[in-house]
Design a protein around this motif. Structure first.
Motif, PDB file in Angstrom:
ATOM      1  N   PRO A  74      51.142 -31.642 -38.318  1.00 45.63           N
ATOM      2  CA  PRO A  74      52.127 -32.625 -38.791  1.00 45.63           C
ATOM      3  C   PRO A  74      51.480 -33.806 -39.518  1.00 45.63           C
ATOM      4  O   PRO A  74      51.968 -34.246 -40.562  1.00 45.63           O
ATOM      5  CB  PRO A  74      52.827 -33.071 -37.506  1.00 45.63           C
ATOM      6  N   THR A 129      56.251 -27.794 -39.117  1.00 48.99           N
ATOM      7  CA  THR A 129      56.565 -29.134 -39.605  1.00 48.99           C
ATOM      8  C   THR A 129      57.279 -28.993 -40.940  1.00 48.99           C
ATOM      9  O   THR A 129      56.838 -28.241 -41.812  1.00 48.99           O
ATOM     10  CB  THR A 129      55.281 -29.954 -39.798  1.00 48.99           C
ATOM     11  N   HIS A 140      60.839 -36.850 -42.770  1.00 49.38           N
ATOM     12  CA  HIS A 140      60.709 -35.702 -41.873  1.00 49.38           C
ATOM     13  C   HIS A 140      62.052 -35.011 -41.743  1.00 49.38           C
ATOM     14  O   HIS A 140      63.105 -35.650 -41.745  1.00 49.38           O
ATOM     15  CB  HIS A 140      60.237 -36.156 -40.491  1.00 49.38           C
ATOM     16  N   SER A 143      62.412 -29.537 -37.264  1.00 48.87           N
ATOM     17  CA  SER A 143      61.435 -28.451 -37.255  1.00 48.87           C
ATOM     18  C   SER A 143      62.137 -27.110 -37.446  1.00 48.87           C
ATOM     19  O   SER A 143      63.314 -26.946 -37.120  1.00 48.87           O
ATOM     20  CB  SER A 143      60.660 -28.438 -35.941  1.00 48.87           C
TER      21      SER A 143
END
Length: 219
Positions: A74, A129, A140, A143
Motif C-alpha cells: 500500500p 490496494t 484510496h 480494497s
C-alpha cells in the motif's frame, strides 16, 4: 505604479504539483502508445511473466495493462504516484549501473495528471490496494481481491488537456504505434507471454516459451 505591478507579476515562483506533473507529462506522454510503452516497461521491470495490454478506441478511451509481477505494498503504491519516487535507483551513483527499463519515477504521476487512472496491486494473491487518481488528485478506494501483480487502468487520456488531443493521428495510426511497442517488447523478452487486444479483438499473442523465433512468428 504600473511598472511595479509588472515587476511583481514577473517574480519567479514555484509551480504547483499538478502543473509540474502536466509539464512532465508532455515529455513522457505524447500519445496512447507512450502510455502503453511506459506501463509495459514497468511490468517488465517488476519481473512479470505475463503481461496483458487492452485498448479501446486506440487507447484514447481506455488503456489497461495487467501483469503478474512483484506487485506493490500500500505505501509503495501511493509513492509510485509521486514524482521521482522509484525503487530502481537510490542515488546518483546508481545511474552508472542502471539495469531496468525505467528509473526516473515520472511515468505514473505524469500519466495520472492527464487521465483518470486506477491502480490495483498486491504482493500476493488476495486483497489488493486500489488507488484512483483523476487529473493528479489521488484517493484510496475500497480494497479488491485479485492475484499477485499490478493492474493499471488509464481512461479518457488528455481529458483535461484537450489541446493535446488535436495532435493525435487517426485511430489506425495510434493503434499501430501501440502495437509496434508491444511487438518489440514481445520479441526482446520471449520468456514473457504478451497478450494485446483492441476493442475485445485479439491483436497480438505470444506464448512466453523463451524461444525468440517463436515470438517473432507469433508477432
Amino acid at each position: 505604479m504600473g511598472q511595479n505591478r509588472v515587476i511583481d507579476s514577473a517574480r519567479i515562483q514555484l509551480l504547483d504539483t499538478l502543473t509540474v506533473n502536466q509539464i512532465a507529462a508532455g515529455e513522457v506522454v505524447e500519445r496512447p502508445a507512450s502510455v502503453v510503452k511506459e506501463l509495459v516497461e514497468n511490468a517488465i521491470d517488476a519481473g512479470a511473466t505475463k503481461i496483458g495490454v487492452h485498448l479501446r478506441d486506440s487507447g484514447r478511451t481506455e488503456i489497461r495493462v495487467s501483469d503478474n509481477g512483484a506487485g506493490m505494498s500500500p505505501d509503495d503504491a501511493m509513492r509510485a504516484l509521486e514524482r521521482h519516487a522509484t525503487s530502481k535507483i537510490r542515488s546518483s551513483d546508481d545511474l552508472t549501473s542502471v539495469k531496468t527499463l525505467g528509473f526516473r519515477g515520472e511515468a505514473l504521476p505524469s500519466i495520472a495528471s492527464v487521465s483518470r487512472l486506477e491502480l490495483s496491486t498486491g504482493l500476493a494473491d488476495g486483497l489488493r490496494t486500489v488507488i484512483r487518481a483523476e487529473g493528479g488528485d489521488v484517493s484510496h478506494q475500497p480494497s479488491a481481491s485479485g492475484p499477485r501483480g499490478t493492474d493499471i487502468l488509464v481512461e479518457d487520456l488528455f481529458y483535461n488537456t484537450p489541446a493535446r488531443l488535436k495532435f493525435l493521428k487517426s485511430d489506425t495510426t495510434e493503434l499501430g504505434q501501440a502495437m509496434e511497442h508491444v511487438s518489440k517488447y514481445a520479441i526482446a523478452y520471449p520468456h514473457i507471454a504478451f497478450t494485446m487486444t483492441h476493442g475485445g479483438q485479439l491483436a497480438i499473442q505470444t506464448t512466453g516459451s523463451g524461444d525468440r523465433r517463436e515470438a517473432v512468428a507469433d508477432v
